[in-house]
Scaffold this motif. Structure first.
Motif, mmCIF file in Angstrom:
data_model
loop_
_atom_site.group_PDB
_atom_site.id
_atom_site.type_symbol
_atom_site.label_atom_id
_atom_site.label_comp_id
_atom_site.label_asym_id
_atom_site.label_seq_id
_atom_site.Cartn_x
_atom_site.Cartn_y
_atom_site.Cartn_z
ATOM 1 N N MET A 113 -23.505 -13.084 -12.657
ATOM 2 C CA MET A 113 -22.561 -14.024 -12.052
ATOM 3 C C MET A 113 -21.281 -13.316 -11.609
ATOM 4 O O MET A 113 -20.647 -13.717 -10.642
ATOM 5 C CB MET A 113 -22.238 -15.151 -13.033
ATOM 6 C CG MET A 113 -23.403 -16.116 -13.252
ATOM 7 S SD MET A 113 -24.013 -16.866 -11.710
ATOM 8 C CE MET A 113 -22.542 -17.781 -11.194
ATOM 9 N N THR A 114 -20.907 -12.243 -12.309
ATOM 10 C CA THR A 114 -19.745 -11.462 -11.881
ATOM 11 C C THR A 114 -20.014 -10.819 -10.529
ATOM 12 O O THR A 114 -19.160 -10.815 -9.636
ATOM 13 C CB THR A 114 -19.409 -10.391 -12.928
ATOM 14 O OG1 THR A 114 -19.067 -11.040 -14.164
ATOM 15 C CG2 THR A 114 -18.242 -9.528 -12.479
ATOM 16 N N VAL A 115 -21.213 -10.286 -10.361
ATOM 17 C CA VAL A 115 -21.602 -9.726 -9.064
ATOM 18 C C VAL A 115 -21.653 -10.828 -8.014
ATOM 19 O O VAL A 115 -21.188 -10.659 -6.882
ATOM 20 C CB VAL A 115 -22.963 -9.012 -9.173
ATOM 21 C CG1 VAL A 115 -23.465 -8.597 -7.788
ATOM 22 C CG2 VAL A 115 -22.856 -7.800 -10.085
ATOM 23 N N ALA A 116 -22.220 -11.983 -8.390
ATOM 24 C CA ALA A 116 -22.320 -13.102 -7.447
ATOM 25 C C ALA A 116 -20.941 -13.560 -6.983
ATOM 26 O O ALA A 116 -20.743 -13.847 -5.798
ATOM 27 C CB ALA A 116 -23.074 -14.262 -8.096
ATOM 28 N N LEU A 117 -19.981 -13.622 -7.903
ATOM 29 C CA LEU A 117 -18.625 -14.013 -7.518
ATOM 30 C C LEU A 117 -18.070 -13.049 -6.478
ATOM 31 O O LEU A 117 -17.439 -13.464 -5.494
ATOM 32 C CB LEU A 117 -17.714 -14.028 -8.747
ATOM 33 C CG LEU A 117 -16.211 -14.158 -8.464
ATOM 34 C CD1 LEU A 117 -15.897 -15.501 -7.810
ATOM 35 C CD2 LEU A 117 -15.394 -13.988 -9.742
ATOM 36 N N ARG A 118 -18.323 -11.788 -6.676
ATOM 37 C CA ARG A 118 -17.757 -10.796 -5.760
ATOM 38 C C ARG A 118 -18.359 -10.903 -4.369
ATOM 39 O O ARG A 118 -17.641 -10.879 -3.370
ATOM 40 C CB ARG A 118 -17.975 -9.400 -6.326
ATOM 41 C CG ARG A 118 -17.245 -8.331 -5.536
ATOM 42 C CD ARG A 118 -17.307 -7.009 -6.240
ATOM 43 N NE ARG A 118 -16.728 -5.961 -5.414
ATOM 44 C CZ ARG A 118 -16.949 -4.675 -5.588
ATOM 45 N NH1 ARG A 118 -17.733 -4.286 -6.575
ATOM 46 N NH2 ARG A 118 -16.400 -3.794 -4.794
ATOM 47 N N VAL A 119 -19.670 -11.016 -4.282
ATOM 48 C CA VAL A 119 -20.291 -11.049 -2.957
ATOM 49 C C VAL A 119 -20.154 -12.434 -2.323
ATOM 50 O O VAL A 119 -19.934 -12.549 -1.117
ATOM 51 C CB VAL A 119 -21.768 -10.604 -3.021
ATOM 52 C CG1 VAL A 119 -21.863 -9.168 -3.493
ATOM 53 C CG2 VAL A 119 -22.621 -11.507 -3.901
ATOM 54 N N MET A 120 -20.250 -13.492 -3.114
ATOM 55 C CA MET A 120 -20.087 -14.833 -2.568
ATOM 56 C C MET A 120 -18.654 -15.100 -2.174
ATOM 57 O O MET A 120 -18.389 -15.877 -1.257
ATOM 58 C CB MET A 120 -20.561 -15.881 -3.584
ATOM 59 C CG MET A 120 -22.060 -15.880 -3.828
ATOM 60 S SD MET A 120 -22.566 -17.078 -5.087
ATOM 61 C CE MET A 120 -22.207 -18.635 -4.251
ATOM 62 N N ASN A 173 -16.671 -12.937 -0.826
ATOM 63 C CA ASN A 173 -16.258 -12.039 0.259
ATOM 64 C C ASN A 173 -15.249 -11.018 -0.244
ATOM 65 O O ASN A 173 -14.236 -10.738 0.396
ATOM 66 C CB ASN A 173 -15.677 -12.859 1.418
ATOM 67 C CG ASN A 173 -15.345 -12.007 2.625
ATOM 68 O OD1 ASN A 173 -15.992 -11.005 2.882
ATOM 69 N ND2 ASN A 173 -14.320 -12.405 3.358
ATOM 70 N N LEU A 174 -15.525 -10.447 -1.409
ATOM 71 C CA LEU A 174 -14.570 -9.541 -2.037
ATOM 72 C C LEU A 174 -15.047 -8.092 -2.042
ATOM 73 O O LEU A 174 -14.559 -7.288 -2.820
ATOM 74 C CB LEU A 174 -14.284 -10.013 -3.470
ATOM 75 C CG LEU A 174 -13.742 -11.445 -3.575
ATOM 76 C CD1 LEU A 174 -13.524 -11.833 -5.023
ATOM 77 C CD2 LEU A 174 -12.457 -11.612 -2.771
ATOM 78 N N VAL A 175 -15.983 -7.772 -1.158
ATOM 79 C CA VAL A 175 -16.392 -6.385 -0.934
ATOM 80 C C VAL A 175 -15.744 -5.925 0.363
ATOM 81 O O VAL A 175 -15.956 -6.523 1.414
ATOM 82 C CB VAL A 175 -17.920 -6.246 -0.838
ATOM 83 C CG1 VAL A 175 -18.301 -4.813 -0.488
ATOM 84 C CG2 VAL A 175 -18.584 -6.671 -2.140
ATOM 85 N N THR A 176 -14.930 -4.903 0.293
ATOM 86 C CA THR A 176 -14.228 -4.423 1.475
ATOM 87 C C THR A 176 -14.802 -3.078 1.922
ATOM 88 O O THR A 176 -15.558 -2.431 1.202
ATOM 89 C CB THR A 176 -12.720 -4.252 1.199
ATOM 90 O OG1 THR A 176 -12.541 -3.135 0.308
ATOM 91 C CG2 THR A 176 -12.138 -5.502 0.570
ATOM 92 N N VAL A 222 -22.089 -1.821 -6.516
ATOM 93 C CA VAL A 222 -22.289 -3.166 -5.967
ATOM 94 C C VAL A 222 -21.975 -3.187 -4.476
ATOM 95 O O VAL A 222 -22.736 -3.753 -3.673
ATOM 96 C CB VAL A 222 -21.420 -4.190 -6.720
ATOM 97 C CG1 VAL A 222 -21.444 -5.540 -6.017
ATOM 98 C CG2 VAL A 222 -21.906 -4.348 -8.159
ATOM 99 N N ALA A 223 -20.860 -2.564 -4.090
ATOM 100 C CA ALA A 223 -20.469 -2.556 -2.677
ATOM 101 C C ALA A 223 -21.508 -1.830 -1.837
ATOM 102 O O ALA A 223 -21.892 -2.295 -0.751
ATOM 103 C CB ALA A 223 -19.098 -1.895 -2.521
ATOM 104 N N ARG A 224 -21.987 -0.699 -2.318
ATOM 105 C CA ARG A 224 -22.973 0.069 -1.553
ATOM 106 C C ARG A 224 -24.285 -0.707 -1.429
ATOM 107 O O ARG A 224 -24.913 -0.729 -0.366
ATOM 108 C CB ARG A 224 -23.212 1.432 -2.202
ATOM 109 C CG ARG A 224 -21.992 2.352 -2.186
ATOM 110 C CD ARG A 224 -22.385 3.810 -2.412
ATOM 111 N NE ARG A 224 -23.144 4.001 -3.631
ATOM 112 C CZ ARG A 224 -22.621 4.223 -4.833
ATOM 113 N NH1 ARG A 224 -21.288 4.270 -4.967
ATOM 114 N NH2 ARG A 224 -23.387 4.404 -5.887
ATOM 115 N N ALA A 225 -24.709 -1.353 -2.522
ATOM 116 C CA ALA A 225 -25.957 -2.113 -2.496
ATOM 117 C C ALA A 225 -25.847 -3.314 -1.559
ATOM 118 O O ALA A 225 -26.789 -3.636 -0.819
ATOM 119 C CB ALA A 225 -26.314 -2.572 -3.913
#
Length: 425
Positions: A374-381, A383-386, A393-396
């Motif tokens: 869910m921590t990963v989901a929060l980041r990608v959902m 829009n917190l990957v720059t 996580v960002a590379r994947a």
């Protein structure tokens, strides 16, 4: 005030995208007119949430202290399927806090920032048509209380929202075979208006206790009220056949005791949101669409303020790089795809899956049992990957996005001549 008759850069729509563009253009030394159909302050259907990405853009505008003074939140409190998780914003290249400000106040303040930098504001002027000079837009025709008025321009930025009346005139087309959003929000007094977390309920149930492909939210505004709302995903093949007003009343009743809600939900407003760049015709020789008008809305959570601020800033940088002769027809869609294409592609694919009946009731409990997931989901959902992030996580996420783009029959921001299947607007 007297409506100007001409300008270098004309911006239609004074929401976050248009006002950010106006502020940037004025700072760059352009003569700027910022026109809007409404008279400010005005409302807009929105969850009012500000992610760390939006906070970063507001800091660029010099509004960091202002928005921070209206309350901060530490992250997302996610509830559903028997679980409750408090997930802090990940920080990294972005601020480690978010916020929430009602759009009547937020949009007025961002617009003021543009006017303070030298843009000329025009209110109560609804853009209805354009005048052309060959393949260029030579001016925009407005309907005003005093009759029609035309403002001539060398360059045009269209930021008139998800419906984009002027975008339709220019040839914008919305492709509804990818996921889009249907949402409603309202305001209600709350004893927890100063809560440190924004809350999302990922197990959104209808009146018959069925699990819907969406979520409910409660966003504290730190002014005695919360923004409460519901949103669902839909596609052309699987439309959202729900009554938003009855659903928001049902959801508010479920939250009333926990959030100490007082009185009835008021000022309910709804929106239909093109998402993930599912629009074609976003640019021409000397004009470009930005923000919601260009379909720059996160397919996984309906967020659009950060994209609006970013695209408003970015389009002016593109104008400034080549001067008055910059041709935006191909350059602007390519810029949007470079910044957002891969993330939008994979997010649209995941959002489409969530509209599949029975998927969420099966996958939801599994996901909510894993804090790491869910921590990963929060980041990608969220829009917190720059572009600056280089962690696993960002590379994947970027790798998955590029693979999704290669498989897309309808890529984000498709060519303007791609018309089927589509809905004008």
């Amino acid at each position: 005030m007297t409506t100007p008759t001409r300008t270098d850069v004309l911006i239609v729509g004074a929401g976050p995208a248009g006002s950010a563009a106006a502020a940037r253009a004025a700072e760059a030394g352009h003569e700027v007119v910022l026109a809007d159909a409404a008279v400010f302050p005005r409302d807009k259907a929105c969850g009012d949430g500000l992610t760390p990405r939006a906070i970063a853009e507001l800091q660029h505008l010099g509004l960091g202290d202002w928005v921070r003074g209206r309350g901060e939140n530490r992250g997302l409190r996610a509830a559903g399927f028997g679980q409750l998780l408090e997930l802090p914003w990940p920080g990294g290249s972005l601020p480690a806090h978010g916020g929430a400000v009602a759009r009547t106040e937020l949009d007025t303040r961002i617009r003021a920032a543009a006017l303070e930098r030298g843009a000329t504001g025009v209110e109560g002027a609804r853009a209805v048509d354009v005048e052309r000079d060959g393949d260029r837009v030579a001016g925009v025709v407005f309907a005003t209380d005093d009759g029609p008025a035309t403002i001539a321009c060398r360059r045009l930025v269209v930021a008139d929202g998800a419906r984009s009346t002027l975008g339709r005139v220019l040839g914008r087309v919305w492709h509804r075979d990818t996921a889009y959003g249907v949402a409603a929000r309202g305001y209600v007094r709350s004893g927890r208006h100063d809560d440190e977390w924004i809350s999302s309920h990922l197990e959104l149930r209808g009146a018959e206790d069925e699990v819907l492909s969406g979520y409910g939210w409660v966003f504290p505004l730190h002014d005695g009220h919360v923004n409460i709302g519901v949103g669902t995903l839909a596609t052309e093949a699987r439309p959202a056949n729900i009554r938003l007003r009855s659903l928001i009343a049902h959801y508010a009743a479920q939250r009333r005791e926990d959030w100490q809600l007082e009185g009835e939900v008021r000022d309910i407003a709804s929106a239909l949101l093109p998402m993930g760049g599912a629009v074609s015709g976003v640019a021409g020789r000397n004009w470009a669409l930005v923000g919601d008008a260009a379909g720059c809305v996160n397919p996984l959570n309906g967020e659009g303020i950060d994209y609006g601020l970013e695209t408003g800033r970015t389009v002016v940088d593109l104008l400034g790089s080549d001067g008055a002769d910059a041709d935006l027809t191909l350059a602007w869609p390519a810029t949007l795809r470079r910044h957002y294409g891969s993330a939008f592609s994979i997010a649209r694919r995941l959002a489409g899956l969530l509209t599949t009946p029975r998927l969420l009731p099966l996958a939801g409990p599994v996901g909510m049992r894993s804090r790491a997931l869910m921590t990963v989901a929060l980041r990608v959902m969220g829009n917190l990957v720059t572009d600056e992030d280089a962690d696993l996580v960002a590379r994947a996420w970027r790798l998955a996005g590029r693979a999704s783009m290669r498989a897309d029959e309808l890529p984000p921001f498709p060519a303007a001549d791609l018309r089927t299947p589509a809905v004008a607007g």
